[in-house]
Design an enzyme around this catalytic site. Sequence first.
Site, PDB file in Angstrom:
ATOM      1  N   GLY A  99       0.839  -1.200   0.000  1.00 44.84           N
ATOM      2  CA  GLY A  99       0.000   0.000   0.000  1.00 44.84           C
ATOM      3  C   GLY A  99       0.871   1.245   0.000  1.00 44.84           C
ATOM      4  N   ASN A 100       0.301   2.337   0.476  1.00 39.59           N
ATOM      5  CA  ASN A 100       1.005   3.612   0.481  1.00 39.59           C
ATOM      6  C   ASN A 100       2.271   3.545   1.333  1.00 39.59           C
ATOM      7  OD1 ASN A 100       0.656   6.704   2.025  1.00 39.59           O
ATOM      8  ND2 ASN A 100       0.967   6.572  -0.167  1.00 39.59           N
ATOM      9  N   LYS A 294      -2.214   6.660  19.647  1.00 40.07           N
ATOM     10  CA  LYS A 294      -2.202   8.082  19.267  1.00 40.07           C
ATOM     11  C   LYS A 294      -3.437   8.466  18.454  1.00 40.07           C
ATOM     12  CE  LYS A 294      -1.071   7.308  14.896  1.00 40.07           C
ATOM     13  NZ  LYS A 294       0.063   7.028  14.052  1.00 40.07           N
TER      14      LYS A 294
END
Lengths: 447, 447
Positions: A99-100, A294
């Site tokens: 993917g990215n 996060k």
Amino acid sequence: MHRCALFLTKRVWQLRPFEPFQSPNFSLYSISSFSLLILSTPSSHFLSPFLHSLSPSSSMAPGIEALQRSSNGGSVRPDSHLSDDGVSSKFKVTVVGSGNWGSVAAKLIASNAARLSCFHDEVRMWVYEETLPTGEKLTDVINRNNENVKYLPGIKLGKNVIADPDLENAVKDANMLVFVTPHQFVEGICKRLVGKIRGDVEAISLIKGMEVKKEGPCMISSLISQELGINCCVLMGANIANEIAVEKFSEATVGYRENMREIAEKWVQLFTTPYFVVTPVQDVEGVEMCGTLKNVVALAAGFVDGLEMGNNTKAAIMRIGLREMRMISKLLFSSVKDSTFFESCGVADLITTCLGGRNRKVAAAFAMNGGKRSFDELEAEMLQGQKLQGVSTAKEMYEVLNHRGWLELFPLFASVHEICTGHLSPSAIVEYSERKPNFSVIDGHAQ
Amino acid sequence: MHRCALFLTKRVWQLRPFEPFQSPNFSLYSISSFSLLILSTPSSHFLSPFLHSLSPSSSMAPGIEALQRSSNGGSVRPDSHLSDDGVSSKFKVTVVGSGNWGSVAAKLIASNAARLSCFHDEVRMWVYEETLPTGEKLTDVINRNNENVKYLPGIKLGKNVIADPDLENAVKDANMLVFVTPHQFVEGICKRLVGKIRGDVEAISLIKGMEVKKEGPCMISSLISQELGINCCVLMGANIANEIAVEKFSEATVGYRENMREIAEKWVQLFTTPYFVVTPVQDVEGVEMCGTLKNVVALAAGFVDGLEMGNNTKAAIMRIGLREMRMISKLLFSSVKDSTFFESCGVADLITTCLGGRNRKVAAAFAMNGGKRSFDELEAEMLQGQKLQGVSTAKEMYEVLNHRGWLELFPLFASVHEICTGHLSPSAIVEYSERKPNFSVIDGHAQ
């Protein structure tokens, strides 16, 4: 024997392969922990600690216990490739995922694999095959153009990246596996790999997410370790993929287990470039929890932005979020270190995610609408149906906290989930109470 | 005997004076340090530790040594006001300073002084007298309208705030002094106060800045202690004054010395409101260094913004800046604690200052112009001649680092100064090297 040295000169990083340090006055001074890291490692010593890995942790958290059980019954990894001569001593890397972020990781790795003699030049990347609108196969285009036109258009990955649609074939020669898929696919991929990988494989997970049971989360690195009986480090940090792809300065943290410093340094070598500085810390769970949690804090920051509460409030909420990240991590895994939260995976990733990032963005829209439009609706509108990691992580953490009786200790995490589900208004993000904790909780130990 | 209790209920903070805790299940759980704070304090015990204050610190940094010398020769403070009966047992507060932040501090203090019986209702504020364009005196307008029309227009300070243009008169009855002036005026003000204050005075500094000699900084709290022979706490945090003035949620940190926990809790009581949450930590120098040094990091963040390097890079630079803040603070003051940097004064103030703040703003403009227009020029244009704290702090820190031979250990601090003075281009903010430090430096001890 080859040595791979990361060499630093005045105000400029330079990668110089095959050279030992030229001056006793210079070395890589660990950016974050006041500790010294010498990246120049004689390969003959490199793998010796592997068989001593997975030593009993002081933590009795479920993931670790399972990991220990798994490692004890796992495959025995031969160290036949430790010889100094010839091809067999080189490390062969496969990226599992394309993917990215996986494509950016492949680019980073490929540049170092081509440059440093301790790695095989060729970096294999497993690609879930797709047919592009042009009718071509994605792997064919990647291999022809050295570019992942679908997930990282415009960026050359390096000619030594070979896209492979066959998972088993992609991993069969590798002894360094980089996992970088959506987290829900990891278990299935690992099951397919059982018995199909080399005995001496080391793994690293770049995946942010976790498998959550009520009693606590099972981190992705533990899942990989359990399923495959191998050691697994993690790499997390303030890493927006497209910014690293265009070589903007960034940092990351490699988390490793006790006695695994040498493999951690090898991962550092594999990923570090002049614009991507990687620091190792001995705290797998701490690093991985940061990367996961996060996103919950980013939702809180988004509520603050949507309600236009200003910078003081946003900074306060981010700080309280960091505190809760630290506290829950230490409660669930007693081996987690405070210092990890000063690393790129901690405070820096939190900042990046709370400044940009889609969790923050959709949460801001949610708060602007006074919570009247659901996250599902906003996600569909703003993210083309893609789900927010933060919303599901907040739900999972809420269940863990509720099961353990810790909800009152984590007002921000609890509030985020209750806001997401419509049980509190977005403005409740600045309204907490905290019960008096019992002393075992204060001392930061798991019950 | 009265008790002042800060009482927390489900998701809402409430201040309830005169009431003891109503349930053993509730108390104020310190937001940041996993430690327990009970704010309900019998006044008869409150001041007993004062005479034991200023105990020898483990740090041998210059400021502390001077502080110890000063305190040994300082005035002896009688504890005659410790009696439980009548007015004399109440704490009388004077705010020394009346600028933007001073006025907000007066507002916070006034609300608590009016509410909590352990404080005198009246809060005196020393105002450097000015004649307004209308011909009226500033003090007259403040006392008539309860509003500092010049420095905090539109905000009611509280009817119990009395503006006083006479410094000596303003302080003569006070036993709690809040210093909140520009840092360059502190020494002169203190010299005027010698022999004019009560013997039992406690001080707190809200002033961000320091007096720097080559060998190291003398913190403002130490300067006050030295000049007046009194104990001085500090209050720092992510505190943009105008946001607190309109009661947006925020936090702050009170730094106190060993054995001074009770006075720290009194300051916490005096400042805490439902929208302004104050946490005490035993680390004066750590808290104060945070407040001072974050402006240098904000310049670095500004360069990154001006060069449009993106969120990853900005987060990395903020993290490296936080690391250098922590490291230099520990090197100069061995008593400084890592945990302080997780407080509002640390990571939260850094975030606020690097998101907004004039240091960041002017530094961004500087970088956008490729460093061709000087900071002096940009300051004059953008800030009506007001000077940036960060630029002078960067210069002062550079001199300290240079004098100690530590420049290579602090590439971000060093680079910021060299960029400000035109010796490096703004893009150098992401290009460092770091020399191999000697072990005493690695261990975090001053040489």
